[in-house]
Scaffold this motif. Structure first.
Motif, mmCIF file in Angstrom:
data_model
loop_
_atom_site.group_PDB
_atom_site.id
_atom_site.type_symbol
_atom_site.label_atom_id
_atom_site.label_comp_id
_atom_site.label_asym_id
_atom_site.label_seq_id
_atom_site.Cartn_x
_atom_site.Cartn_y
_atom_site.Cartn_z
ATOM 1 N N GLY A 175 0.860 -1.104 0.066
ATOM 2 C CA GLY A 175 -0.054 -0.302 0.189
ATOM 3 C C GLY A 175 0.632 1.018 -0.006
ATOM 4 N N ILE A 178 4.205 5.578 4.163
ATOM 5 C CA ILE A 178 3.885 6.683 5.155
ATOM 6 C C ILE A 178 5.154 7.097 5.637
ATOM 7 C CG2 ILE A 178 1.553 6.149 5.986
ATOM 8 C CD1 ILE A 178 2.862 5.037 8.574
ATOM 9 N N VAL A 184 0.858 10.149 4.640
ATOM 10 C CA VAL A 184 1.001 9.434 3.219
ATOM 11 C C VAL A 184 2.064 9.980 2.312
ATOM 12 C CG1 VAL A 184 -0.255 8.424 1.169
ATOM 13 C CG2 VAL A 184 -1.084 8.099 3.579
ATOM 14 N N LEU A 195 -3.257 13.806 4.452
ATOM 15 C CA LEU A 195 -3.624 12.414 3.940
ATOM 16 C C LEU A 195 -2.668 11.421 4.909
ATOM 17 C CD1 LEU A 195 -5.471 10.332 2.548
ATOM 18 C CD2 LEU A 195 -3.637 10.359 0.738
ATOM 19 N N TYR A 196 -3.488 10.934 6.005
ATOM 20 C CA TYR A 196 -2.751 9.957 6.690
ATOM 21 C C TYR A 196 -3.171 8.422 6.698
ATOM 22 C CZ TYR A 196 -1.516 14.580 9.046
ATOM 23 O OH TYR A 196 -1.168 15.638 9.335
ATOM 24 N N GLY A 197 -2.036 7.673 7.235
ATOM 25 C CA GLY A 197 -2.590 6.105 7.146
ATOM 26 C C GLY A 197 -1.950 5.111 8.048
ATOM 27 N N CYS A 201 -3.963 -0.864 5.633
ATOM 28 C CA CYS A 201 -3.897 -0.013 4.334
ATOM 29 C C CYS A 201 -2.892 0.673 3.970
ATOM 30 C CB CYS A 201 -5.171 0.849 4.177
ATOM 31 S SG CYS A 201 -4.968 2.396 5.459
ATOM 32 N N ILE A 202 -1.794 0.506 4.504
ATOM 33 C CA ILE A 202 -0.521 1.301 4.172
ATOM 34 C C ILE A 202 0.648 0.056 4.006
ATOM 35 C CG2 ILE A 202 -0.620 3.451 4.880
ATOM 36 C CD1 ILE A 202 1.324 1.739 7.154
ATOM 37 N N ALA A 227 -1.171 9.417 13.469
ATOM 38 C CA ALA A 227 -2.071 9.894 12.156
ATOM 39 C C ALA A 227 -3.129 10.895 12.976
ATOM 40 C CB ALA A 227 -2.834 8.641 11.517
#
Ligand SMILES: Cc1cc2nc3c(=O)[nH]c(=O)nc-3n(C[C@H](O)[C@H](O)[C@H](O)COP(=O)(O)OP(=O)(O)OC[C@H]3O[C@@H](n4cnc5c(N)ncnc54)[C@H](O)[C@@H]3O)c2cc1C
Length: 241
Positions: A175, A178, A184, A195-197, A201-202, A227
Motif C-alpha cells: 500500500g 507513510i 502518506v 492524508l494519513y495512513g 491499508c499502508i 495519524a
C-alpha cells in the motif's frame, strides 16, 4: 508431528514461526506447473492425540474426547491416506482440486522413517527443526528422552491422524508508504497534505519483516495514534457544500 505435501514429503521446518512457515504453501514448481505445497498434511500419532496437555501451542490438535471433524484418522498410513484423499474429494471446490499423489504412501513411509531416525539422533539434518529459539519456545511438553525437544519418533502402529493445512492471510504489507508521522507520501516522496495512513491499508513500516506477535496491531495502533495527532493538528479547512 510432521507436515508433508501431497507427494508425502516434508518440505519445511514445521516449527518455524507461522509467518515464515506459511510461505512454503505458495512455492510454485515450474516443472510440474503446480503448487505442490498448496495444502500440507499435518500428521501425528495417537500419543499426541491422547496427550492431556492443554498447552497453548496444542492448537489445532483437539483435546482427547473433543469433537473435531477436521481431524481425519486411519488405523494405518494406507487407511489414513485413503481417508484424507476422500476428504479432499469432498472439498474439491475449496482446495483447487488437490488430491494425494499415487506416490503419497510409499513416500510417506520413507519420510516417517527418515524423520524417526533424525528424531532419535536429535538433529534435523533436512530442515533444522529445533535449532531456532522460537521453534523451541513455541512448543508443548517435551516427550521424555527426546534429545531434540521438538522431535520424537512416531509410534510404530496406528491409529494415525491428519489435519489439512492451508495458508491464510494474517495481514497485508502493501500500500502507500507513510513517514514517521504517519503522513502518506506521494510518488515524489513528499507528504500528501492532509492524508494519513496506518494498519493494513499502508505499506507496513516493518517492511518484509514480521517482528513477532503484536507487531501488526502494535504498528497499527502506534501509527494510528500518530495519524490522529497529525490530523487533529491540521489547520481547519473551509468546508463548502
Ligand atoms: C486470525 C488472525 C490472528 C491475528 N493475530 C494477531 C496477533 O496476535 N497480534 C497482532 O498484532 N496481529 C494479529 N493479527 C493481525 C491484525 O489483527 C491485523 O493486522 C489488524 O487487525 C489490522 O487492523 P486494521 O485496522 O489495519 O484493519 P482491519 O482490522 O481489517 O480494519 C479494516 C476495517 O475496514 C472496514 N472496511 C473495509 N472496506 C471498507 C469500506 N469500503 N468502507 C468502510 N469500511 C470498510 C472493514 O470492515 C474493517 O472493519 C491477526 C490477524 C488474524 C486474521
Amino acid at each position: 508431528m510432521v507436515q508433508v505435501n501431497k507427494y508425502g514429503r516434508r518440505v519445511v521446518n514445521e516449527k518455524m514461526a507461522y509467518s515464515d512457515r506459511a510461505r512454503i504453501h505458495g512455492v510454485y514448481d515450474p516443472n510440474r506447473r503446480e503448487y505442490p505445497n498448496l495444502l500440507l498434511f499435518m500428521l501425528y500419532d495417537d500419543a499426541v492425540a491422547r496427550s492431556d496437555s492443554a498447552h497453548v501451542m496444542r492448537h489445532p490438535i483437539p483435546m482427547p474426547g473433543e469433537d473435531a471433524d477436521y481431524v481425519i484418522t486411519g488405523d494405518t498410513w494406507e487407511d489414513l491416506a485413503a481417508n484424507v484423499d476422500g476428504r479432499l474429494a469432498t472439498l474439491a471446490g475449496h482446495v483447487a482440486g488437490t488430491r494425494l499423489d499415487p506416490s503419497f504412501v510409499p513416500n510417506l513411509v520413507a519420510t516417517v522413517a527418515r524423520f524417526d531416525e533424525l528424531a532419535r539422533s536429535g538433529v534435523d539434518l533436512d530442515f533444522g527443526r529445533g535449532e531456532a529459539p522460537i521453534g523451541r519456545a513455541w512448543h508443548g511438553p517435551i516427550r521424555e528422552g527426546s534429545p531434540n525437544p521438538t522431535m520424537a519418533p512416531f509410534a510404530e502402529a496406528g491409529p494415525y491422524h491428519c489435519i489439512i493445512l492451508g495458508a491464510a492471510t494474517l495481514d497485508t504489507n502493501g500500500g502507500p508508504v507513510i513517514d514517521a508521522g504517519a503522513r502518506v507520501l506521494g510518488v515524489d516522496g513528499t507528504p500528501i497534505p492532509g492524508l494519513y495512513g496506518a494498519g493494513n491499508c499502508i505499506a507496513s513500516p516493518a517492511g518484509e519483516g514480521y517482528w513477532g506477535p503484536g507487531a501488526t496491531i502494535g504498528l497499527g495502533i502506534t501509527f494510528g495514534h500518530l495519524a490522529g495527532l497529525g490530523a487533529a493538528a491540521e489547520p481547519v479547512k473551509p468546508f463548502d457544500l
